[in-house]
Design an enzyme around this catalytic site. Sequence first.
Site, PDB file in Angstrom:
ATOM      1  N   LYS A  67      18.134   8.797  58.954  1.00  0.00           N
ATOM      2  CA  LYS A  67      18.836   9.539  60.011  1.00  0.00           C
ATOM      3  C   LYS A  67      19.439  10.844  59.482  1.00  0.00           C
ATOM      4  CE  LYS A  67      20.099   5.308  62.552  1.00  0.00           C
ATOM      5  NZ  LYS A  67      21.154   4.285  62.643  1.00  0.00           N
ATOM      6  N   TYR A 189      11.148   7.497  66.164  1.00  0.00           N
ATOM      7  CA  TYR A 189      12.316   6.909  65.485  1.00  0.00           C
ATOM      8  C   TYR A 189      11.923   5.722  64.599  1.00  0.00           C
ATOM      9  CZ  TYR A 189      16.621   4.244  64.870  1.00  0.00           C
ATOM     10  OH  TYR A 189      17.662   3.524  64.326  1.00  0.00           O
ATOM     11  N   VAL A 258      19.408  -0.775  56.679  1.00  0.00           N
ATOM     12  CA  VAL A 258      19.265  -2.232  56.668  1.00  0.00           C
ATOM     13  C   VAL A 258      18.159  -2.726  55.722  1.00  0.00           C
ATOM     14  CG1 VAL A 258      20.295  -2.757  58.925  1.00  0.00           C
ATOM     15  CG2 VAL A 258      17.844  -2.265  58.760  1.00  0.00           C
TER      16      VAL A 258
HETATM   17  N1  GLN Z   1      15.608   0.896  62.320  1.00  0.00           N
HETATM   18  C1  GLN Z   1      16.871   0.209  62.285  1.00  0.00           C
HETATM   19  C2  GLN Z   1      17.408   0.008  63.708  1.00  0.00           C
HETATM   20  O1  GLN Z   1      17.273   0.887  64.489  1.00  0.00           O
HETATM   21  C3  GLN Z   1      17.837   0.997  61.445  1.00  0.00           C
HETATM   22  C4  GLN Z   1      19.196   0.355  61.364  1.00  0.00           C
HETATM   23  C5  GLN Z   1      19.878   0.541  60.049  1.00  0.00           C
HETATM   24  O2  GLN Z   1      19.268   0.757  59.009  1.00  0.00           O
HETATM   25  N2  GLN Z   1      21.186   0.363  60.059  1.00  0.00           N
HETATM   26  O3  GLN Z   1      17.933  -1.011  64.033  1.00  0.00           O
END
Ligand code: GLN
Length: 304
Positions: A67, A189, A258
């Site tokens: 992001k 995304y 995550v």
């Molecule tokens: N792709 C994951 C989501 O949108 C990213 C979330 C994360 O890394 N905190 O849930």
Amino acid sequence: MPDFSSIIRSIHTELDRNTHRGKVATYIPELAGIDAENFGIYLNCISGEDHKVGDWDKPFSIQSISKVLSLAQAFSIEGNSIWQRVDVEPSGNPFNHSSLLELENGIPRNPLINAGALVIADVLVSKLKHPKEEFLNYVRNLTNDDSIAFNTKVALSEKRTGYKNYAAAYLLKSFGNLNNDVETVLDFYFHQCALEMNCQQLTNAFYFLANRGYCMRNHAFLTESQVKRINALMLTCGFYDEAGEFAFEVGLPGKSGVGGGIIALLPNQYTIATWSPGLNEKGNSHLGMQALEQFTTATKLSIF
Ligand code: GLN
């Protein structure tokens, strides 16, 4: 200068004994099988030194860390007008929460929670002719590494199960804060989140934010003022409802994902990446948070 090499080695050795390593994210099925025993650290100093330990060279899914990179690209293309569509306040909520989005008329709290990143994805989808390819090229140029790629399996896995992201995207759409169709924005995304890097590549990618906007090859990607703003957002919003804790314990701008990765940096000094896939209850790497706390405490090198 502190003895970086022995500091990161002893942090790694001590934490690696930990049997409580948190839980690997399972809500993206393709990530569920990652071995929680992985643990790597890579330190990339602006002076040219680097130090590494453990599984620093294994690629992992960078997820939400991406992001920051999409924000950097959108900010460089679009300038300050992006702040009309996304705010710069910490949310105090989990990364995938949509309650504030509804209350605040479709303006996400910041670009580092999912809803905010979806608005940034929408900006890139509007501005780029071939959004996925051009974003990937941007990251490759930033990192000086053409081997970086999307893991399509991970992207498709999230596409099949990312209901909360669909919900957030439709909510944004209902408030008129998504110009492209939901499927196109989510496809972009999910791919950006499915970028894979190892700890070293991650420190190379984020080098420009520790080096006044200049990447390792000394090309300018952002102005100093834009770098200041992105680092401020990482400090206040990079760890969702644990951003205060990260500032309190570690004292650096940073971003988690995550997939278990964390990137953090001290302007003009270093970027550091950790990877340990077990997450705490807030979705941040359990060992990574502790490793960085111990690192800034031992070296006395934080922004505070
Ligand atoms: N792709 C994951 C989501 O949108 C990213 C979330 C994360 O890394 N905190 O849930």
